[in-house]
Design a protein around this motif. Structure first.
Motif, PDB file in Angstrom:
ATOM      1  N   PHE A   1       0.831  -1.211   0.000  1.00 45.46           N
ATOM      2  CA  PHE A   1       0.000   0.000   0.000  1.00 45.46           C
ATOM      3  C   PHE A   1       0.865   1.261   0.000  1.00 45.46           C
ATOM      4  CE2 PHE A   1      -3.350  -2.778   1.984  1.00 45.46           C
ATOM      5  CZ  PHE A   1      -4.237  -2.681   0.921  1.00 45.46           C
TER       6      PHE A   1
ATOM      7  N   TYR B   1       7.773   6.571  -5.371  1.00 47.02           N
ATOM      8  CA  TYR B   1       7.453   7.669  -6.290  1.00 47.02           C
ATOM      9  C   TYR B   1       7.869   9.008  -5.662  1.00 47.02           C
ATOM     10  CZ  TYR B   1       4.275  10.558  -9.181  1.00 47.02           C
ATOM     11  OH  TYR B   1       3.714  11.494 -10.010  1.00 47.02           O
TER      12      TYR B   1
ATOM     13  N   LEU C   1       1.672   0.541   5.001  1.00 47.98           N
ATOM     14  CA  LEU C   1       0.913   1.767   5.302  1.00 47.98           C
ATOM     15  C   LEU C   1       1.680   2.609   6.316  1.00 47.98           C
ATOM     16  CD1 LEU C   1      -2.787   0.546   5.698  1.00 47.98           C
ATOM     17  CD2 LEU C   1      -1.972   2.221   4.059  1.00 47.98           C
TER      18      LEU C   1
ATOM     19  N   GLU D   1       3.225   6.546   6.042  1.00 51.14           N
ATOM     20  CA  GLU D   1       2.935   7.639   6.970  1.00 51.14           C
ATOM     21  C   GLU D   1       4.235   8.188   7.574  1.00 51.14           C
ATOM     22  OE1 GLU D   1      -0.006   8.894   7.505  1.00 51.14           O
ATOM     23  OE2 GLU D   1       0.505  10.253   9.153  1.00 51.14           O
TER      24      GLU D   1
ATOM     25  N   PHE E   1       6.189  10.272   5.092  1.00 57.35           N
ATOM     26  CA  PHE E   1       5.566  11.589   4.915  1.00 57.35           C
ATOM     27  C   PHE E   1       5.989  12.528   6.039  1.00 57.35           C
ATOM     28  CE2 PHE E   1       2.137  14.328   6.439  1.00 57.35           C
ATOM     29  CZ  PHE E   1       2.054  15.214   5.368  1.00 57.35           C
TER      30      PHE E   1
ATOM     31  N   SER F   1       1.659  16.006  -1.628  1.00 58.33           N
ATOM     32  CA  SER F   1       1.428  15.494  -2.973  1.00 58.33           C
ATOM     33  C   SER F   1       2.419  14.383  -3.313  1.00 58.33           C
ATOM     34  CB  SER F   1       1.492  16.616  -4.012  1.00 58.33           C
ATOM     35  OG  SER F   1       2.729  17.264  -3.963  1.00 58.33           O
TER      36      SER F   1
ATOM     37  N   ASP G   1       1.084  11.077  -1.326  1.00 55.88           N
ATOM     38  CA  ASP G   1      -0.365  10.985  -1.295  1.00 55.88           C
ATOM     39  C   ASP G   1      -0.810   9.533  -1.509  1.00 55.88           C
ATOM     40  OD1 ASP G   1      -3.037  11.234  -1.568  1.00 55.88           O
ATOM     41  OD2 ASP G   1      -2.981  12.676  -3.227  1.00 55.88           O
ATOM     42  N   ILE G   2      -1.542   8.987  -0.553  1.00 56.46           N
ATOM     43  CA  ILE G   2      -1.941   7.577  -0.661  1.00 56.46           C
ATOM     44  C   ILE G   2      -2.895   7.368  -1.838  1.00 56.46           C
ATOM     45  CG2 ILE G   2      -3.921   7.683   0.908  1.00 56.46           C
ATOM     46  CD1 ILE G   2      -2.864   4.905   1.950  1.00 56.46           C
TER      47      ILE G   2
ATOM     48  N   LEU H   1      -3.478   4.297  -4.393  1.00 56.16           N
ATOM     49  CA  LEU H   1      -4.850   3.856  -4.671  1.00 56.16           C
ATOM     50  C   LEU H   1      -5.094   3.761  -6.170  1.00 56.16           C
ATOM     51  CD1 LEU H   1      -7.866   3.432  -3.777  1.00 56.16           C
ATOM     52  CD2 LEU H   1      -8.088   5.903  -3.860  1.00 56.16           C
TER      53      LEU H   1
ATOM     54  N   ILE I   1      -3.135   0.872  -7.724  1.00 56.24           N
ATOM     55  CA  ILE I   1      -3.776  -0.397  -7.387  1.00 56.24           C
ATOM     56  C   ILE I   1      -5.017  -0.609  -8.257  1.00 56.24           C
ATOM     57  CG2 ILE I   1      -5.038  -1.644  -5.578  1.00 56.24           C
ATOM     58  CD1 ILE I   1      -3.142  -0.285  -3.551  1.00 56.24           C
TER      59      ILE I   1
ATOM     60  N   PHE J   1      -7.417  -5.997  -0.739  1.00 55.61           N
ATOM     61  CA  PHE J   1      -7.903  -5.106  -1.789  1.00 55.61           C
ATOM     62  C   PHE J   1      -9.363  -4.737  -1.558  1.00 55.61           C
ATOM     63  CE2 PHE J   1      -4.602  -6.683  -5.021  1.00 55.61           C
ATOM     64  CZ  PHE J   1      -3.812  -5.576  -4.785  1.00 55.61           C
TER      65      PHE J   1
ATOM     66  N   PHE K   1      -9.772  -2.318   1.224  1.00 61.37           N
ATOM     67  CA  PHE K   1      -9.196  -1.049   0.779  1.00 61.37           C
ATOM     68  C   PHE K   1     -10.196  -0.321  -0.121  1.00 61.37           C
ATOM     69  CE2 PHE K   1      -6.062   1.276  -2.003  1.00 61.37           C
ATOM     70  CZ  PHE K   1      -5.616   2.141  -1.022  1.00 61.37           C
TER      71      PHE K   1
ATOM     72  N   LEU L   1      -4.995   2.973  10.895  1.00 57.69           N
ATOM     73  CA  LEU L   1      -3.589   2.765  11.230  1.00 57.69           C
ATOM     74  C   LEU L   1      -3.395   2.664  12.735  1.00 57.69           C
ATOM     75  CD1 LEU L   1      -1.778   5.034   8.655  1.00 57.69           C
ATOM     76  CD2 LEU L   1      -1.412   2.613   9.017  1.00 57.69           C
TER      77      LEU L   1
ATOM     78  N   PHE M   1       3.670   4.769  14.217  1.00 56.24           N
ATOM     79  CA  PHE M   1       3.995   3.921  13.080  1.00 56.24           C
ATOM     80  C   PHE M   1       5.416   3.401  13.180  1.00 56.24           C
ATOM     81  CE2 PHE M   1       0.877   7.103  11.841  1.00 56.24           C
ATOM     82  CZ  PHE M   1      -0.202   6.259  11.911  1.00 56.24           C
TER      83      PHE M   1
ATOM     84  N   ASN N   1      -4.440  18.953  -6.053  1.00 56.22           N
ATOM     85  CA  ASN N   1      -3.224  18.221  -6.357  1.00 56.22           C
ATOM     86  C   ASN N   1      -2.328  19.033  -7.306  1.00 56.22           C
ATOM     87  OD1 ASN N   1      -1.321  16.523  -7.474  1.00 56.22           O
ATOM     88  ND2 ASN N   1      -2.717  14.790  -7.679  1.00 56.22           N
ATOM     89  N   PRO N   2      -1.124  19.439  -6.854  1.00 56.83           N
ATOM     90  CA  PRO N   2      -0.257  20.283  -7.679  1.00 56.83           C
ATOM     91  C   PRO N   2       0.071  19.656  -9.023  1.00 56.83           C
ATOM     92  CG  PRO N   2       0.645  20.074  -5.457  1.00 56.83           C
ATOM     93  CD  PRO N   2      -0.532  19.156  -5.534  1.00 56.83           C
ATOM     94  N   THR N   3       0.164  18.329  -9.067  1.00 62.15           N
ATOM     95  CA  THR N   3       0.457  17.657 -10.328  1.00 62.15           C
ATOM     96  C   THR N   3      -0.625  17.939 -11.355  1.00 62.15           C
ATOM     97  OG1 THR N   3       1.387  15.906  -8.989  1.00 62.15           O
ATOM     98  CG2 THR N   3       1.108  15.454 -11.319  1.00 62.15           C
TER      99      THR N   3
END
Lengths: 320, 253, 387
Positions: A62, A68, A121, A125, A128, A232, A235-236, A240, A243, B66, B69, B190, B235, C59-61
């Motif tokens: 996830f 990226y 996950l 976090e 970030f 950005s 960003d999850i 998403l 996936i 999935f 999610f 989480l 986390f 979103n800046p992109t």
């Protein structure tokens, strides 16, 4: 199973790939919305690199967006500091993310199944928050590139090259002994281990390639967008999307993520402009619907059509 | 049942919205709205189990991950669609409890009491009732539980329903403490994973202990670390615990 | 037809503000077209305006892609920035590379004007100005002791910039008047700030300056009340400007201060004739009639951005971005939103912020005194007497 991902013979496949590549390579001559093609290719790389790890090994990452974002930051730092040309920046970003994948694999790949997914996950976090509070990378403000990096043609062709490289790598991985080993891990890890397959080695390898291409995609995106900030970059929703694209097209197949990326990017664009918020609702429905009704995605249907026409279908359970 | 529910936190959000609307439309105190959110959550959980979860319970682990999610995305974006990203809150406040030199915020005291009551009740249920014993039997060994005449489908339905009803009732407590948006669910998912991993899978009292430990660690850390970093502590703890004990601090394979 | 392109965050983090901004601009466009359009003297006729709007999902992109599309495909005459600083920063390099004027109405970060862009002009007061009037007002209390100030703010570029500028201003302009006893940023998605607020309470801070966005601002007030801490004044960014603040918090909202770009009860009469023939009250009434909700300052600054563009087009008589941008350098006028005047970099220097305070469930303008609708209530009443 994987070499039959496309209907038709090998010649047909080579021909289709060459035609697609030729059309894309000459696109600047007749198509002015290059940034649209750029981002479709960017999503193809993101989805396919997600597929290289999750589709092949069955482990759900996830936190794919971490590679990226990491790549984006490395690229941004090199370009903003004028330390390297954008090409070197993209390459360095890929290598940095591959290295990150290696580093993350040591602890996290000891975890099985859902525990790995949850840890991914957590990694997302934590990354970030680290970037959000790290003055050397601009903390919450992020990094903005100077205007000199506005080079649409160079950006487009580099993106095309990286996409071609990503698909070629995925093809090789799927059709080599490595791919067979990974498939064994996906279906029954303990059995695979007992017959002497070094599961950890193959999982790490898959994660490294997954990170490499996602990292390059991140650096390419920042080259195009010229701004990166932690919300950005990590960003999850990006995970998403990757996936959903992979699932929709067909997880574990080469062409699935490509198909999914093209369809979802176009559908997403249309929905965004016409029905704000519906975009995410649709992604949720797609994921649930694909899991329930067609776990092998659109590629599963391609196979079924082929079966009806008299060819051999895939026999195992697809991406699951 | 071995389904990691990525949508768990989004059911907390649903509970928060239910309590919010009960308060705004008919002035129901969020504490009283527990009477609604608990059965409502059970019904939601049972419905999700029957329509969605049941069909992936036996699939490879990838599929339930999935699926939930997707469910998480669906719930949060539907809430966004219906109620916009506007933050909501219930204008209700409690005087702090001041005793023995310790100040305890009133809302926190109520929520903590509820957490203890819920954990103890759940433990008693799992230990003392036939149904509870059946749930534990299925958790430990699905195949032999089935051989002994336990219907794993029914057990799955009930345990999923109970899990979700606790999540939605937590939503009622959340509105006592803070404002919320449709997107807050992910954070709670989480957090609940961190706590369960700390406290051990399948143990309600362990979850209580795990929650307290996490809270104490975060608060002590906030004395030295900038507040902006504290959310990551949970986390980091999670990843470390998973690395040292891949099946959780108190759990076993 | 004058085409004006923009993306707005209609979904995602900034969705609410993005929608408000878009509503403001659409009301402006509607008013312009109802009055026959904008007169462009080089063409000897009036032209209607057309807004081309895309959703950028905060979103800046997406912002970058959409602005390229606006410039290369839609061939717009002018650009208006999306709401929020990070999105404006993503749009700016594209506008600048194509020499198209980009007007910022919701991107307050000073960083936008530190990149040497030639085509980016701000209509709103930049982030560095936000807390200045609050500080001036606190100095005006003339307390004999220095005020103990706790700074506790969101970890986003905008809030950090605001608070750093505030700290500098307190130290350089009023040495000896303020003691900064606490200075930390926080993660805006956190659900509880009790630990930090307990530490702040232990420092005996008289005043808390900070905040960030919506949810965190409300949660901070809930937490302050819940631990029984009674600072004399709390000034928060963004959250208290919104009517939701009182709806969600009730009496806990009272006495809270916030800097504001504009208020519906503001009256800038007496400075110079209104441009655009609309007062704050008229704007608010029209807006409420059209969209069935009270405008906040995001709506007003977006409408005012339309007015600024309109005036510069009329005065220069051109639709050429370079000419209109040049014209903006010499503009100096008032709209219902306040003063417009820019420095050569394009940063706004004319407009000033006001301070509002929630008093008995009503949001009052309390500073500067020339436009105030009520007196500053200080110190805040004890919690015990309020619930």
């Amino acid at each position: 199973m994987l070499n039959r991902a496309w209907p038709g013979g090998r010649l047909y496949k080579i021909g289709a790939s060459a035609l697609a590549l030729a059309l894309l390579a000459t696109a600047p001559l007749y198509f002015s919305r290059l940034s649209l093609l750029f981002f479709i290719l960017n999503w193809i790389v993101l989805a396919e690199s997600f597929n290289i790890f999750t589709g092949l090994t069955g482990y759900v990452n996830f936190g794919h967006v971490v590679f990226y974002g990491m790549g984006g930051y490395v690229g941004a730092l090199l370009m903003a500091g004028a330390l390297a040309s954008p090409y070197v920046g993209v390459l360095a970003a890929g290598l940095a993310s591959a290295l990150l994948a290696l580093g993350l694999s040591l602890p996290t790949l000891r975890l099985r199944g859902a525990y790995f997914a949850i840890a991914s996950l957590g990694v997302n976090e934590a990354t970030f928050v680290i970037f959000d509070n790290w003055p050397a990378v601009g903390s919450a403000t992020g990094i903005t590139l100077p205007v000199v990096y506005y080079q649409p043609l160079a950006q487009y062709y580099t993106m095309l090259a990286v996409a071609a490289g990503c698909l070629a790598t995925a093809y090789v991985l799927m059709h080599s002994r490595i791919g067979t080993a990974m498939q064994a891990i996906r279906q029954q890890e303990d059995t695979a281990r007992s017959v002497g397959i070094n599961a950890t080695y193959y999982k790490t390898l898959a994660l490294i390639f997954s990170g490499l291409f996602a990292g390059m995609a991140g650096a390419l995106a920042i080259w195009q967008v010229s701004i990166i900030d932690p919300p950005s970059a990590f960003d999850i929703t990006i995970s998403l999307n990757a996936i959903s694209m992979t699932m929709l097209g067909g997880i574990g197949t080469l062409a699935g993520p490509v198909l999914g990326a093209v369809v979802l990017y176009e559908v997403g664009d249309f929905l965004d402009l016409n029905y704000p918020y519906a975009h995410l609702v649709v992604l949720g429905v797609i994921i649930i619907g694909v899991v329930l009704a067609m776990p092998r995605g659109m590629m599963g249907y391609a196979d079924r059509v082929r079966l009806l026409l008299g060819g051999g279908g895939r026999k195992d359970g697809g991406g699951a | 049942m071995k389904v990691a529910n990525i949508a768990h936190g989004d059911f907390v959000t649903i509970g928060a919205y239910a309590s919010y609307w009960l308060f705004v439309l008919s002035g129901v105190n969020p504490i009283l709205s527990l009477l609604f959110t608990i059965p409502f959550g059970f019904a939601l959980g049972a419905a999700s189990y029957l329509t969605l979860v049941r069909r992936v319970v036996d699939s490879p682990e990838l599929m339930p991950l999935f699926m939930t999610f997707g469910l998480s995305t669906l719930i949060s974006s539907l809430l966004l669609y219906l109620y916009s990203p506007t933050q909501r809150g219930v204008p209700i406040s409690f005087a702090p409890l001041d005793g023995l030199g310790v100040i305890l915020p009133g809302g926190v005291a109520i929520a903590a009491t509820y957490a203890v009551v819920a954990a103890v009740a759940l433990r008693l249920f799992l230990q003392k009732t036939f149904l509870g014993k059946a749930i534990r039997a299925v958790m430990e060994n699905r195949a032999s539980a089935t051989l002994m005449g336990i219907n794993p489908g029914r057990v799955g339905l009930i345990s999923f329903g109970i899990g979700i009803s606790i999540a939605t009732s937590v939503g009622s407590m959340i509105v006592l403490l803070q404002s919320f948006t449709p997107l807050m669910g992910g954070d709670f998912t989480l957090l609940s994973f961190v706590i369960v991993v700390l406290g051990g899978l399948g143990s309600p009292i362990g979850a209580l202990v795990g929650g307290v430990v996490l809270g104490v660690v975060e608060n002590i850390a906030s004395l030295w670390l900038n507040a902006a970093v504290t959310p990551a502590i949970g986390f980091v703890v999670l990843v470390i615990v998973l690395i040292v004990r891949p099946y959780g601090l108190m759990g076993s394979k | 037809m004058i085409t004006i392109g923009m993306s707005m965050p209609l979904t995602g983090t900034f969705a609410e503000d993005g929608q408000m901004s878009l509503d403001g601009l659409q009301l402006w466009a509607q008013n312009v077209n109802a009055s026959g359009g904008i007169y462009v003297s080089s063409l000897h006729r009036s032209l209607p305006v057309k807004l081309i709007v895309y959703d950028d999902q905060s979103n800046p992109t997406r912002v970058a892609t959409l602005y390229q599309q606006l410039v290369t495909q839609d061939n717009v005459n002018f650009l208006i920035a999306p709401y929020a600083s990070p999105l404006t920063l993503a749009a700016a390099p594209i506008a600048d590379a194509h020499h198209i004027l980009l007007l910022s109405h919701g991107g307050a970060s000073d960083a936008i004007w530190q990149k040497n862009y030639s085509y980016v002009v701000g209509v709103l007061s930049p982030a560095s100005q936000y807390m200045i009037p609050v500080i001036n007002m606190l100095v005006n209390l003339n307390s004999s002791q220095p005020l103990n100030v706790a700074m506790f703010y969101g970890n986003d570029p905008f809030s950090i910039f605001v608070m750093n500028a505030a700290a500098r201003y307190m130290q350089t302009q009023f040495p000896g008047k303020f003691n900064i006893v606490f200075n930390q940023s926080y993660q805006e998605t956190a659900t509880d700030y009790t630990a930090q607020l307990t530490q702040i309470a232990a420092t005996n801070a008289d005043v808390i300056l900070g905040g960030g966005h919506f949810t965190d601002g409300e949660t901070i007030m809930k937490n302050i009340q819940s631990i029984g801490y009674n600072p004399k004044a709390v000034a928060l960014l963004v959250a208290p400007d919104d009517v939701h603040f009182y709806q969600d918090l009730g009496t806990v909202a009272n006495f809270v201060l916030a800097p504001s770009q504009w208020e519906a009860n503001l009256n800038y009469a007496g400075f110079s004739p209104y441009f655009g023939n609309i007062t704050s009250q008229q704007f608010a009434t029209q807006f409420t009639g059209r969209f069935n909700m009270q405008p906040n300052y995001e709506a007003a600054e977006a409408y005012a951005t339309g007015l600024v563009l309109e005036k510069a087009i009329i005065d220069s008589g051109s639709l050429n971005s370079t000419v209109v941008r040049q014209q903006l350098n010499s503009e100096n006028f008032y709209t219902f939103y306040g003063h417009f005047q820019i420095a050569p970099s394009g940063i706004q220097i004319g407009h000033t912020m006001v301070v509002v305070q929630w008093q008995n469930g009503a949001k009052q303008t309390i500073w500067p005194t020339s436009v105030a609708t009520a007196q500053f209530e200080y110190p805040a009443a004890p919690w015990a007497g309020r619930t």
